[in-house]
Design a protein around this motif. Structure first.
Motif, PDB file in Angstrom:
ATOM      1  N   PHE A  53      58.895  30.592  48.989  1.00  0.00           N
ATOM      2  CA  PHE A  53      57.543  30.133  49.310  1.00  0.00           C
ATOM      3  C   PHE A  53      57.223  28.966  48.381  1.00  0.00           C
ATOM      4  CE2 PHE A  53      57.598  34.259  47.081  1.00  0.00           C
ATOM      5  CZ  PHE A  53      57.310  33.843  45.796  1.00  0.00           C
ATOM      6  N   SER A  54      56.186  28.227  48.735  1.00  0.00           N
ATOM      7  CA  SER A  54      55.849  27.016  47.997  1.00  0.00           C
ATOM      8  C   SER A  54      55.231  27.327  46.636  1.00  0.00           C
ATOM      9  CB  SER A  54      54.865  26.176  48.809  1.00  0.00           C
ATOM     10  OG  SER A  54      53.613  26.859  48.927  1.00  0.00           O
ATOM     11  N   GLU A  55      55.237  26.315  45.777  1.00  0.00           N
ATOM     12  CA  GLU A  55      54.619  26.450  44.463  1.00  0.00           C
ATOM     13  C   GLU A  55      53.119  26.733  44.599  1.00  0.00           C
ATOM     14  OE1 GLU A  55      54.216  23.819  40.332  1.00  0.00           O
ATOM     15  OE2 GLU A  55      55.506  23.135  41.981  1.00  0.00           O
ATOM     16  N   LYS A  56      52.494  26.076  45.581  1.00  0.00           N
ATOM     17  CA  LYS A  56      51.062  26.288  45.807  1.00  0.00           C
ATOM     18  C   LYS A  56      50.758  27.725  46.186  1.00  0.00           C
ATOM     19  CE  LYS A  56      47.188  24.993  48.777  1.00  0.00           C
ATOM     20  NZ  LYS A  56      46.766  24.341  50.023  1.00  0.00           N
ATOM     21  N   ARG A  57      51.537  28.278  47.113  1.00  0.00           N
ATOM     22  CA  ARG A  57      51.292  29.652  47.526  1.00  0.00           C
ATOM     23  C   ARG A  57      51.602  30.625  46.386  1.00  0.00           C
ATOM     24  NH1 ARG A  57      47.843  30.744  49.345  1.00  0.00           N
ATOM     25  NH2 ARG A  57      48.580  32.860  49.604  1.00  0.00           N
ATOM     26  N   HIS A  58      52.613  30.308  45.592  1.00  0.00           N
ATOM     27  CA  HIS A  58      52.924  31.150  44.438  1.00  0.00           C
ATOM     28  C   HIS A  58      51.741  31.190  43.474  1.00  0.00           C
ATOM     29  CE1 HIS A  58      54.723  31.780  40.317  1.00  0.00           C
ATOM     30  NE2 HIS A  58      55.178  32.828  40.962  1.00  0.00           N
ATOM     31  N   GLU A  59      51.143  30.036  43.236  1.00  0.00           N
ATOM     32  CA  GLU A  59      49.992  29.964  42.349  1.00  0.00           C
ATOM     33  C   GLU A  59      48.819  30.778  42.890  1.00  0.00           C
ATOM     34  OE1 GLU A  59      46.888  26.589  40.602  1.00  0.00           O
ATOM     35  OE2 GLU A  59      48.788  25.971  41.502  1.00  0.00           O
ATOM     36  N   GLU A  60      48.599  30.727  44.200  1.00  0.00           N
ATOM     37  CA  GLU A  60      47.504  31.490  44.806  1.00  0.00           C
ATOM     38  C   GLU A  60      47.744  32.991  44.709  1.00  0.00           C
ATOM     39  OE1 GLU A  60      44.475  30.593  46.306  1.00  0.00           O
ATOM     40  OE2 GLU A  60      44.943  28.780  45.173  1.00  0.00           O
ATOM     41  N   MET A  61      48.982  33.421  44.927  1.00  0.00           N
ATOM     42  CA  MET A  61      49.280  34.858  44.835  1.00  0.00           C
ATOM     43  C   MET A  61      49.017  35.374  43.431  1.00  0.00           C
ATOM     44  SD  MET A  61      52.614  35.579  47.253  1.00  0.00           S
ATOM     45  CE  MET A  61      53.553  34.088  46.923  1.00  0.00           C
ATOM     46  N   TRP A  62      49.212  34.513  42.433  1.00  0.00           N
ATOM     47  CA  TRP A  62      49.027  34.893  41.038  1.00  0.00           C
ATOM     48  C   TRP A  62      47.661  34.482  40.498  1.00  0.00           C
ATOM     49  CZ3 TRP A  62      54.066  34.174  37.678  1.00  0.00           C
ATOM     50  CH2 TRP A  62      55.056  35.051  38.150  1.00  0.00           C
TER      51      TRP A  62
END
Length: 558
Positions: A317-326
């Motif tokens: 998954f993208s860096e952006k989505r990773h940031e949102e999940m966290w």
């Protein structure tokens, strides 16, 4: 998800840095376990000196909290520095040698499945097949909550954040213990599950909305959730030990742990296998620490899991989505423990992201989740700024055990003073048991032992219906009443008068630890108007959401 009830409350609600396990903990009599089985891709010298006694420490945890087997993996800076098994995955095999736990032993990871569900939605968002801000009804037009405003405004990201307005564990009885409902039927029944809190107002842990997320994934991707996980996660990451649920474990899978629970909160015995096939988005995956270490490395690398032929990063998954999940979607107010050692590590903040708990420990951000299942509890923990992660899988329902192991590892890597977390969590266990004993003593003191039911037993017999669960049958059998939840085989119990028009139902499956008060309200003509159910013990797992049932007699012509 049937585990020591208070323990499950730990990982589902209090799995904060200051959380405590509430499982009872007689000493482990199975000390003579086979030697720990070890697979260590990196040198043991990579471990901090404070973990030089780690094998003895974990075996001490096993003994204190009566856990047959524990598996642990630690990753640091993108490498596995330890993956190891302690104790046995199965014991007392009728003369055969007890089977040892190793790095490939398969355990149920329960709610640690939720992070896979969140990541699946993120993948689909990256591909432009959905937006996390989409309304759920845009993808599932038939979806309904019991509040029309929430139905209209529920977004995809809301499914993952535990702030829907549902109460703690609301609707869990639709699939826990195992029911005959399908996943879609479970979600359709949400239309009648009561809303007790404001929408997006407060954190209350739920499982059922992750089932909705599962159906969104299937609808958008055009494939089963099982196939999606297999092709998008398990195969790319090389998670060859991992299975979608218990039904997917093959006869050739010999390295599978047996789950154990304290029957009647005291006697350790094996429990029946559970698949949770009608809410797989919330829990169901079986995995090993060897495989979970790969998942943790990919998480710590922001979704990257290798390189393509041209040198570009392979991404889940993208860096952006990773940031949102966290990132915190729902704030959680940390609770202060009365145990000094736990009060001292209470986090300054806590919250829930998308499939992950978020907190801090000794000044470091912590990303973690816990999981609870009949016979299994687990914890995955990551410290992003240290590139440190760990997973603890166990085959007994003691959250105290996985907490004691996790905090020993964290202290070692953070060069903190060594704390005897085993002793600390033993205090927490004793404290919670004392509270439960006090609660029971109050019930006993308030009981009118000379009272009798208002009606003959036949006057309470019949079928009772709840709008969201369905029917519960009460019949007279051998001079007493018997209760049977019509869609839940395991919820079969014998009812004994307690006082006045209140009975206690004691379930025949003693692994459930969920005996309950059953109270009948009569109308002016002396007929039953309503039946209400409430767990007897505060140690009962919150997924037995009996208190949300509004059971009314079904007339014969209905």
């Amino acid at each position: 998800m049937r585990i020591d009830p208070l323990t499950r409350r730990l990982f589902m609600v209090l799995a904060l840095a200051a959380g405590t396990s509430l499982a009872a903990a007689p000493a482990l009599a199975r000390d003579a376990a086979p030697p720990a089985s070890t697979a260590m891709p990196a040198s043991a010298n990579a471990l901090p000196a404070q973990l030089s006694d780690f094998t003895a420490y974990v075996n001490g945890v096993r003994k204190q909290f009566d856990v047959p087997g524990i598996a642990v993996a630690i990753v640091k800076d993108g490498k596995v520095v330890m993956e190891k098994g302690f104790g046995v995955r199965t014991y007392g095999q009728g003369g055969k040698a007890d089977a040892p736990v190793d790095a490939h032993t398969i355990f149920a990871i329960a709610s640690n499945t939720k992070a896979f569900t969140a990541a699946s939605l993120s993948m689909l968002a990256d591909e432009g097949k959905l937006n996390m801000g989409d309304r759920v009804i845009d993808h599932l037009p038939w979806f309904r909550m019991s509040d029309p405003y929430i139905t209209h405004e529920m977004r995809i990201r809301d499914l993952l954040a535990h702030h829907s307005g549902l109460s703690l564990g609301a609707g869990d009885l639709l699939y826990w213990p195992t029911t005959d409902y399908t996943t879609k039927q479970v979600i359709q029944h949400l239309a009648h599950v009561p809303i007790k809190n404001g929408f997006r107002e407060r954190y209350f842990y739920d499982n059922i909305l992750f089932g909705v997320a599962e159906l969104v994934i299937e609808n958008v991707s055009g494939e089963s959730y099982q196939h999606f996980l297999k092709t998008r996660f398990f195969e790319p990451l090389g998670m060859h030990d991992t299975r979608f649920n218990f039904h997917y474990i093959q006869p050739s899978d010999h390295d599978v742990a047996t789950g154990y629970a304290k029957y009647d909160f005291k006697d350790l015995k094996p429990v029946a296998k559970l698949a949770w096939a009608n809410n797989s988005g919330a829990g169901g995956i079986y995995s090993s620490v060897h495989d979970m270490a790969k998942w943790i490395i990919a998480q710590l690398d922001g979704g990257v899991y290798g390189k393509n032929a041209d040198g570009s990063a392979k991404r889940l998954f993208s860096e952006k989505r990773h940031e949102e999940m966290w990132s915190v979607q729902t704030a959680i107010h940390p609770r202060k423990s009365k145990i000094p050692e736990l009060a001292a590590i209470a986090p300054d903040y806590a919250g829930y992201g998308e499939g992950w708990h978020l907190s801090e420990f000794r000044g470091h951000k912590v990303v973690y989740h816990t999981g609870g299942w009949p016979g299994f509890v687990s914890r995955v923990t990551m410290i992003p700024d240290m590139k440190l992660g760990m997973v603890v899988l166990t085959n007994q329902q003691s959250g105290a055990a996985f907490q004691a192991v996790t905090y020993r590892i964290l202290d070692a890597y953070m060069h903190a003073p060594k704390t005897d977390w085993t002793a600390v969590y033993a205090k927490a266990v004793a404290q919670s048991k004392a509270k439960a004993d006090e609660s029971w003593a109050k019930h006993e003191a308030a009981r009118d032992k000379h009272s009798k039911p208002s009606l003959p037993l036949s006057g309470y017999a019949g079928t009772y219906r709840d709008p969201w669960y369905g029917d519960v049958d009460i019949r007279k059998e051998g001079g007493h009443l018997v209760m049977q939840f019509s869609h839940t085989k395991q919820l079969l119990g014998d009812m004994k008068p307690w006082q006045h028009d209140t009975f206690i139902v004691r379930w025949r499956d003693r692994s459930l630890n969920a005996d309950a008060f059953v109270t009948f309200a009569l109308n002016a003509d002396g007929h039953v108007r309503e039946m209400r159910i409430k767990p007897v013990s505060p140690r009962t797992d919150f997924s037995f959401d009996f208190q949300d049932l509004r059971l009314k007699p079904v007339k014969k012509d209905d």
